[in-house]
Design a protein around this motif. Sequence first.
Motif, PDB file in Angstrom:
ATOM      1  N   ASP A   1       0.825  -1.209   0.000  1.00  0.00           N
ATOM      2  CA  ASP A   1       0.000   0.000   0.000  1.00  0.00           C
ATOM      3  C   ASP A   1       0.861   1.262   0.000  1.00  0.00           C
ATOM      4  O   ASP A   1       0.549   2.243  -0.682  1.00  0.00           O
ATOM      5  CB  ASP A   1      -0.931   0.003   1.213  1.00  0.00           C
ATOM      6  N   LYS A   2       1.966   1.232   0.724  1.00  0.00           N
ATOM      7  CA  LYS A   2       2.829   2.420   0.779  1.00  0.00           C
ATOM      8  C   LYS A   2       3.588   2.617  -0.532  1.00  0.00           C
ATOM      9  O   LYS A   2       3.811   3.753  -0.959  1.00  0.00           O
ATOM     10  CB  LYS A   2       3.787   2.317   1.969  1.00  0.00           C
ATOM     11  N   LEU A   3       3.972   1.518  -1.185  1.00  0.00           N
ATOM     12  CA  LEU A   3       4.604   1.648  -2.496  1.00  0.00           C
ATOM     13  C   LEU A   3       3.621   2.216  -3.519  1.00  0.00           C
ATOM     14  O   LEU A   3       3.993   3.055  -4.345  1.00  0.00           O
ATOM     15  CB  LEU A   3       5.112   0.286  -2.975  1.00  0.00           C
ATOM     16  N   ASP A   4       2.388   1.758  -3.480  1.00  0.00           N
ATOM     17  CA  ASP A   4       1.389   2.301  -4.405  1.00  0.00           C
ATOM     18  C   ASP A   4       1.187   3.789  -4.167  1.00  0.00           C
ATOM     19  O   ASP A   4       1.056   4.568  -5.118  1.00  0.00           O
ATOM     20  CB  ASP A   4       0.055   1.558  -4.233  1.00  0.00           C
ATOM     21  N   GLN A   5       1.155   4.199  -2.889  1.00  0.00           N
ATOM     22  CA  GLN A   5       1.009   5.612  -2.562  1.00  0.00           C
ATOM     23  C   GLN A   5       2.200   6.414  -3.076  1.00  0.00           C
ATOM     24  O   GLN A   5       2.074   7.574  -3.482  1.00  0.00           O
ATOM     25  CB  GLN A   5       0.873   5.784  -1.050  1.00  0.00           C
ATOM     26  N   ALA A   6       3.380   5.766  -3.107  1.00  0.00           N
ATOM     27  CA  ALA A   6       4.598   6.427  -3.588  1.00  0.00           C
ATOM     28  C   ALA A   6       4.760   6.317  -5.109  1.00  0.00           C
ATOM     29  O   ALA A   6       5.789   6.724  -5.645  1.00  0.00           O
ATOM     30  CB  ALA A   6       5.819   5.828  -2.891  1.00  0.00           C
ATOM     31  N   ASN A   7       3.755   5.765  -5.768  1.00  0.00           N
ATOM     32  CA  ASN A   7       3.743   5.624  -7.224  1.00  0.00           C
ATOM     33  C   ASN A   7       4.820   4.655  -7.734  1.00  0.00           C
ATOM     34  O   ASN A   7       5.373   4.827  -8.818  1.00  0.00           O
ATOM     35  CB  ASN A   7       3.922   6.990  -7.905  1.00  0.00           C
ATOM     36  N   VAL A   8       5.106   3.632  -6.939  1.00  0.00           N
ATOM     37  CA  VAL A   8       6.004   2.560  -7.367  1.00  0.00           C
ATOM     38  C   VAL A   8       5.117   1.352  -7.638  1.00  0.00           C
ATOM     39  O   VAL A   8       4.783   0.590  -6.736  1.00  0.00           O
ATOM     40  CB  VAL A   8       7.065   2.238  -6.294  1.00  0.00           C
ATOM     41  N   ASN A   9       4.723   1.192  -8.882  1.00  0.00           N
ATOM     42  CA  ASN A   9       3.735   0.174  -9.230  1.00  0.00           C
ATOM     43  C   ASN A   9       3.876  -0.223 -10.697  1.00  0.00           C
ATOM     44  O   ASN A   9       4.702   0.325 -11.431  1.00  0.00           O
ATOM     45  CB  ASN A   9       2.314   0.682  -8.937  1.00  0.00           C
ATOM     46  N   GLU A  10       3.040  -1.168 -11.121  1.00  0.00           N
ATOM     47  CA  GLU A  10       3.119  -1.678 -12.488  1.00  0.00           C
ATOM     48  C   GLU A  10       2.841  -0.596 -13.533  1.00  0.00           C
ATOM     49  O   GLU A  10       3.388  -0.653 -14.639  1.00  0.00           O
ATOM     50  CB  GLU A  10       2.124  -2.832 -12.672  1.00  0.00           C
ATOM     51  N   ARG A  11       2.001   0.364 -13.203  1.00  0.00           N
ATOM     52  CA  ARG A  11       1.661   1.416 -14.172  1.00  0.00           C
ATOM     53  C   ARG A  11       2.902   2.202 -14.580  1.00  0.00           C
ATOM     54  O   ARG A  11       3.035   2.642 -15.725  1.00  0.00           O
ATOM     55  CB  ARG A  11       0.619   2.356 -13.554  1.00  0.00           C
ATOM     56  N   VAL A  12       3.845   2.364 -13.642  1.00  0.00           N
ATOM     57  CA  VAL A  12       5.077   3.105 -13.904  1.00  0.00           C
ATOM     58  C   VAL A  12       6.181   2.181 -14.398  1.00  0.00           C
ATOM     59  O   VAL A  12       6.911   2.510 -15.342  1.00  0.00           O
ATOM     60  CB  VAL A  12       5.528   3.839 -12.620  1.00  0.00           C
ATOM     61  N   LEU A  13       6.306   1.012 -13.776  1.00  0.00           N
ATOM     62  CA  LEU A  13       7.431   0.119 -14.074  1.00  0.00           C
ATOM     63  C   LEU A  13       7.231  -0.688 -15.348  1.00  0.00           C
ATOM     64  O   LEU A  13       8.203  -1.171 -15.933  1.00  0.00           O
ATOM     65  CB  LEU A  13       7.669  -0.827 -12.889  1.00  0.00           C
ATOM     66  N   PHE A  14       5.977  -0.845 -15.775  1.00  0.00           N
ATOM     67  CA  PHE A  14       5.667  -1.541 -17.027  1.00  0.00           C
ATOM     68  C   PHE A  14       4.784  -0.628 -17.879  1.00  0.00           C
ATOM     69  O   PHE A  14       3.579  -0.861 -18.005  1.00  0.00           O
ATOM     70  CB  PHE A  14       4.947  -2.868 -16.749  1.00  0.00           C
ATOM     71  N   PRO A  15       5.356   0.448 -18.434  1.00  0.00           N
ATOM     72  CA  PRO A  15       4.556   1.425 -19.176  1.00  0.00           C
ATOM     73  C   PRO A  15       3.752   0.760 -20.291  1.00  0.00           C
ATOM     74  O   PRO A  15       4.270  -0.085 -21.029  1.00  0.00           O
ATOM     75  CB  PRO A  15       5.602   2.385 -19.747  1.00  0.00           C
ATOM     76  N   GLY A  16       2.499   1.135 -20.408  1.00  0.00           N
ATOM     77  CA  GLY A  16       1.619   0.550 -21.409  1.00  0.00           C
ATOM     78  C   GLY A  16       0.345   0.035 -20.773  1.00  0.00           C
ATOM     79  O   GLY A  16       0.192   0.012 -19.547  1.00  0.00           O
ATOM     80  N   LEU A  17      -0.574  -0.402 -21.612  1.00  0.00           N
ATOM     81  CA  LEU A  17      -1.879  -0.833 -21.120  1.00  0.00           C
ATOM     82  C   LEU A  17      -1.809  -2.119 -20.314  1.00  0.00           C
ATOM     83  O   LEU A  17      -2.633  -2.350 -19.427  1.00  0.00           O
ATOM     84  CB  LEU A  17      -2.842  -1.003 -22.300  1.00  0.00           C
ATOM     85  N   ASP A  18      -0.820  -2.986 -20.608  1.00  0.00           N
ATOM     86  CA  ASP A  18      -0.709  -4.220 -19.826  1.00  0.00           C
ATOM     87  C   ASP A  18      -0.303  -3.905 -18.391  1.00  0.00           C
ATOM     88  O   ASP A  18      -0.864  -4.464 -17.437  1.00  0.00           O
ATOM     89  CB  ASP A  18       0.285  -5.185 -20.473  1.00  0.00           C
ATOM     90  N   GLY A  19       0.666  -2.993 -18.207  1.00  0.00           N
ATOM     91  CA  GLY A  19       1.059  -2.595 -16.862  1.00  0.00           C
ATOM     92  C   GLY A  19      -0.061  -1.883 -16.133  1.00  0.00           C
ATOM     93  O   GLY A  19      -0.283  -2.102 -14.936  1.00  0.00           O
ATOM     94  N   LEU A  20      -0.776  -1.009 -16.832  1.00  0.00           N
ATOM     95  CA  LEU A  20      -1.915  -0.310 -16.243  1.00  0.00           C
ATOM     96  C   LEU A  20      -2.965  -1.300 -15.754  1.00  0.00           C
ATOM     97  O   LEU A  20      -3.489  -1.191 -14.638  1.00  0.00           O
ATOM     98  CB  LEU A  20      -2.520   0.648 -17.263  1.00  0.00           C
ATOM     99  N   SER A  21      -3.264  -2.301 -16.576  1.00  0.00           N
ATOM    100  CA  SER A  21      -4.276  -3.295 -16.208  1.00  0.00           C
ATOM    101  C   SER A  21      -3.834  -4.124 -15.012  1.00  0.00           C
ATOM    102  O   SER A  21      -4.633  -4.427 -14.115  1.00  0.00           O
ATOM    103  CB  SER A  21      -4.571  -4.210 -17.409  1.00  0.00           C
ATOM    104  N   ARG A  22      -2.561  -4.506 -14.971  1.00  0.00           N
ATOM    105  CA  ARG A  22      -2.053  -5.287 -13.846  1.00  0.00           C
ATOM    106  C   ARG A  22      -2.125  -4.495 -12.548  1.00  0.00           C
ATOM    107  O   ARG A  22      -2.468  -5.026 -11.490  1.00  0.00           O
ATOM    108  CB  ARG A  22      -0.618  -5.736 -14.131  1.00  0.00           C
ATOM    109  N   TRP A  23      -1.786  -3.204 -12.641  1.00  0.00           N
ATOM    110  CA  TRP A  23      -1.856  -2.359 -11.444  1.00  0.00           C
ATOM    111  C   TRP A  23      -3.297  -2.226 -10.958  1.00  0.00           C
ATOM    112  O   TRP A  23      -3.579  -2.393  -9.766  1.00  0.00           O
ATOM    113  CB  TRP A  23      -1.272  -0.989 -11.757  1.00  0.00           C
TER     114      TRP A  23
END
Length: 261
Positions: free
Chosen positions: A230-252
């Motif tokens: 939860d704290k990593l997500d709040q810090a914007n460390v997530n799949e949306r950033v680390l896997f740019p694209g719709l697949d990363g967005l969907s996983r996040w």
Amino acid sequence: METVTAGSWDELQSELFAHSWNEKLQRFRSRFAFRGLSNANYRLETSLIRLGGDYDYVERHLLRNFRKYAHRNVVERDSLWHWLSVAQHFGLPTRILDWTYSPFVAMHFATASIDKFDRDGVIWAINYVKAHELLPDCLRDKLLAEGANVLTLQLLSDTINSLDELDALASEKVVIFFEPPSVDDRIVNQYAFCSVMSDPHMVLDDWLEKYPYLARKIIIPASLKWEIRDKLDQANVNERVLFPGLDGLSRWLKRHYSPRT
């Protein structure tokens, strides 16, 4: 090998940034490579070893056919290290392991799979500067001449440009850390670099038993994973950033909106 268990978020930060003070530079500059795993029992096995069977025999066939069919799409330069890096990036079994300079990216990978939140995770930290002190002179001299701590594809290609040359690198097995080409934003955003063993059969944690002073294992208890996630997500460390694209967005989004139970 030093193994510690983080009892809290604050303890985890302290352990991940331990030994990062550089007296010569008077700056906090860690010399550790980080790799996060969702299960503390997982080994540092390459995807080539996990392939099983006669993986050492098929390694060159995998790479030869990847080069044959992928050449028109991803060619930058025709070197062993370029092709190994690109093949690893796109999921081909190789003797490469992925690492990151970022403790937070390693934390992400240790807590990205919520179906493994019932078991302890781990972050491996290896001092790549000290590991490179064990390299043969031909590679250590290049690092010294360049004033670098990690090899580039160009520096490697000047010395080794075939699997046979890599296998014959040294009578004592060694690990090489190198920076892959930035073929897409994923590599850049993950602050990624790689390791490769001179022996395709060698599992890195087996090699580290001979050099335990090079590595630390930081255990993340299962009970701590939800807070970290939860704290990593709040810090914007997530799949949306680390896997740019719709697949990363969907996983996040899938993980972010999954219930805790």
